[in-house]
Each structure stands twice: as C-alpha cells, then as structure tokens.
Design a protein around this motif. Structure first.
Motif, PDB file in Angstrom:
ATOM      1  N   ILE A 150       0.861  -1.174   0.000  1.00 27.09           N
ATOM      2  CA  ILE A 150       0.000   0.000   0.000  1.00 27.09           C
ATOM      3  C   ILE A 150       0.901   1.229   0.000  1.00 27.09           C
ATOM      4  O   ILE A 150       1.699   1.416   0.928  1.00 27.09           O
ATOM      5  N   ILE A 151       0.791   2.040  -1.032  1.00 32.02           N
ATOM      6  CA  ILE A 151       1.574   3.261  -1.148  1.00 32.02           C
ATOM      7  C   ILE A 151       0.626   4.426  -0.921  1.00 32.02           C
ATOM      8  O   ILE A 151      -0.426   4.513  -1.565  1.00 32.02           O
ATOM      9  N   GLU A 152       0.991   5.321  -0.014  1.00 27.16           N
ATOM     10  CA  GLU A 152       0.089   6.413   0.324  1.00 27.16           C
ATOM     11  C   GLU A 152       0.845   7.734   0.427  1.00 27.16           C
ATOM     12  O   GLU A 152       2.067   7.762   0.615  1.00 27.16           O
ATOM     13  N   ASN A 153       0.100   8.815   0.314  1.00 29.60           N
ATOM     14  CA  ASN A 153       0.674  10.138   0.525  1.00 29.60           C
ATOM     15  C   ASN A 153       0.004  10.798   1.721  1.00 29.60           C
ATOM     16  O   ASN A 153      -0.841  10.200   2.396  1.00 29.60           O
ATOM     17  N   GLU A 154       0.389  12.049   1.971  1.00 26.27           N
ATOM     18  CA  GLU A 154      -0.120  12.741   3.157  1.00 26.27           C
ATOM     19  C   GLU A 154      -1.610  13.067   3.055  1.00 26.27           C
ATOM     20  O   GLU A 154      -2.276  13.323   4.062  1.00 26.27           O
ATOM     21  N   LYS A 155      -2.161  13.040   1.825  1.00 28.01           N
ATOM     22  CA  LYS A 155      -3.582  13.291   1.637  1.00 28.01           C
ATOM     23  C   LYS A 155      -4.419  12.025   1.786  1.00 28.01           C
ATOM     24  O   LYS A 155      -5.627  12.041   1.550  1.00 28.01           O
ATOM     25  N   LYS A 156      -3.761  10.924   2.135  1.00 29.68           N
ATOM     26  CA  LYS A 156      -4.414   9.631   2.324  1.00 29.68           C
ATOM     27  C   LYS A 156      -4.913   9.028   1.011  1.00 29.68           C
ATOM     28  O   LYS A 156      -5.810   8.174   1.014  1.00 29.68           O
ATOM     29  N   GLU A 157      -4.353   9.492  -0.101  1.00 31.41           N
ATOM     30  CA  GLU A 157      -4.566   8.811  -1.363  1.00 31.41           C
ATOM     31  C   GLU A 157      -3.605   7.629  -1.423  1.00 31.41           C
ATOM     32  O   GLU A 157      -2.517   7.679  -0.834  1.00 31.41           O
TER      33      GLU A 157
ATOM     34  N   TRP B 250      -8.777  -2.784   6.688  1.00 32.31           N
ATOM     35  CA  TRP B 250      -7.522  -2.107   7.046  1.00 32.31           C
ATOM     36  C   TRP B 250      -7.416  -0.766   6.318  1.00 32.31           C
ATOM     37  O   TRP B 250      -7.066   0.252   6.930  1.00 32.31           O
ATOM     38  N   LEU B 251      -7.723  -0.756   5.033  1.00 30.62           N
ATOM     39  CA  LEU B 251      -7.663   0.490   4.262  1.00 30.62           C
ATOM     40  C   LEU B 251      -8.630   1.523   4.812  1.00 30.62           C
ATOM     41  O   LEU B 251      -8.294   2.713   4.951  1.00 30.62           O
ATOM     42  N   GLN B 252      -9.822   1.082   5.140  1.00 29.88           N
ATOM     43  CA  GLN B 252     -10.817   2.003   5.703  1.00 29.88           C
ATOM     44  C   GLN B 252     -10.390   2.525   7.065  1.00 29.88           C
ATOM     45  O   GLN B 252     -10.540   3.719   7.366  1.00 29.88           O
ATOM     46  N   ASN B 253      -9.834   1.657   7.893  1.00 29.07           N
ATOM     47  CA  ASN B 253      -9.385   2.074   9.217  1.00 29.07           C
ATOM     48  C   ASN B 253      -8.247   3.081   9.140  1.00 29.07           C
ATOM     49  O   ASN B 253      -8.098   3.931  10.030  1.00 29.07           O
TER      50      ASN B 253
END
Length: 211
Positions: free
Chosen positions: A17-24, A40-43
């Motif tokens: 899972i790769i994410e940024n500070e905007k939670k994208e 997990w993604l939703q949490n």
C-alpha cells in the motif's frame, strides 16, 4: 510517500500500500483476505486510486474485486495476461489442490509497453520483467528508490519458472537487463518474503552469480 507491506493468504503474498499525506493510495497485488484488507484500508482512512498487478497468478489477485468494488478504482495488468483474471486454468488456482477457483473481473487498464505511469500524485516507471509469467511487470519509483518486483526477484532467490508461461532464461534476462540496471541502493519490494536491495542481490544472490 509512505509504503506498507501486508502479507496475505496461505502463501503470504505481499500486498503493498503506497500512500501520501492526503491519504490517497495505490494498492499493489491484493492477493487474498479481501474483507480484512478493505477494513484495514478504511481504518487507515485511505482512498485507493488504483490497483496495480505485477502479474495475475491466483495468489496475487484474490482480493482484487473486493478492493475495486469498495473504492471504485481501476485495475492495471499487462496485456499478455488480460484473460488470466477470468480463467482459473490460466491464473493457476485450478491446478492447486485445496484451492477454490479464483476469478476476478477483467482489468480496466491494460499495459502494453514500458512507460511512465501517472496515477493521481503517484508516478511509476513500468518495467516489463517476464519470465515468471509472460506478463510480469515491475513498478519502479525512482524518487522513493523502490521497485515492486512481484515474483521476478526475491531476497536470495528468483521467481519459479515451472508454471505455464514461465521461462527461466527469459527471467534471468529480465532481472539482468531491467532490475540490475537500477541503482544498487534501490529497495526491492518482493512478492513474497522480506525486502532486499539491488546491491545486496548483486553481491549475494546465488541465482545471479553469472552476472
């Protein structure tokens, strides 16, 4: 950018899972346990923008539809394996005793060449790395110094090539011409097991001693 490795299913296939500070986020190889992965993604408050598949073997695709349908995000897959999501004989789930046939809907986005892939704020270089399977690709993020190699290259090993469409010499050429050309500091986020680096595999991987 932050990335998380989540081993899933009986074969402990690594989803990333790769994410940024905007939670994208971008999800790579959601292999199994779809309900748990979605939760997990939703949490985490994440919004997946896409699912990237390194290849379409059954242990890498089992949670594709759960994630895709929950977050309405497209799936990317190499054109050489465009039918594999729909066909248990091709994705391998029909050949392994005890496994329920695994299928998913067709991918919305088909990869047919090496190019820069931009998904929202995320950028990847697509590297065609066949050999483990005919449509295997690796996703390289130069800025983050990481390559998501699927089942092409592992810590101390390489992908198996005894499944339909596998080719040992082709895999070695893929590793040599594509992955080992990356900077030695590049982290290799493998499809199974622990992460490694290009430099470490160049120095110690027994399957690459000829290189």
């Amino acid at each position: 950018m932050k990335w998380t490795q989540i081993p899933l299913g009986p074969l402990q296939t690594n989803a990333y899972i790769i994410e940024n500070e905007k939670k994208e986020a971008v999800v790579i190889d959601p292999g199994s346990q779809g309900d748990e992965l979605v939760k997990w993604l939703q949490n985490q408050g994440l919004t997946p923008l896409a699912i990237l598949l390194t290849h379409a073997h059954f242990d890498h695709i089992g949670a594709v539809d759960a994630v895709r349908e929950t977050f309405a995000c497209p799936v990317y897959l190499h054109v050489a394996e465009k039918d594999w999501l729909l066909d248990p004989a091709k994705n391998g789930s029909a050949r392994f005793t005890g496994n329920e046939p695994i299928v998913a809907k067709a991918a919305e986005k088909l990869i047919d060449k090496e190019e820069q892939l931009t998904i929202g704020p995320f950028q990847f270089s697509i590297l065609e790395t066949p050999g483990h399977s005919p449509g295997s690709v690796s996703y390289y993020q130069e800025e983050a110094e990481i390559v998501f190699s699927g089942d092409a290259l592992f810590a101390g090993s390489i992908g198996r090539t005894d499944l339909p469409g596998g080719n040992h010499s082709q895999l070695l050429q893929s590793i040599h011409n594509k992955l080992l050309e990356l900077p030695e500091s590049t982290v290799v986020a493998c499809g199974h097991g622990q992460t490694t680096t290009i430099g470490q595999e160049m120095d110690s991987n027994p399957f690459l001693s000829g290189f």
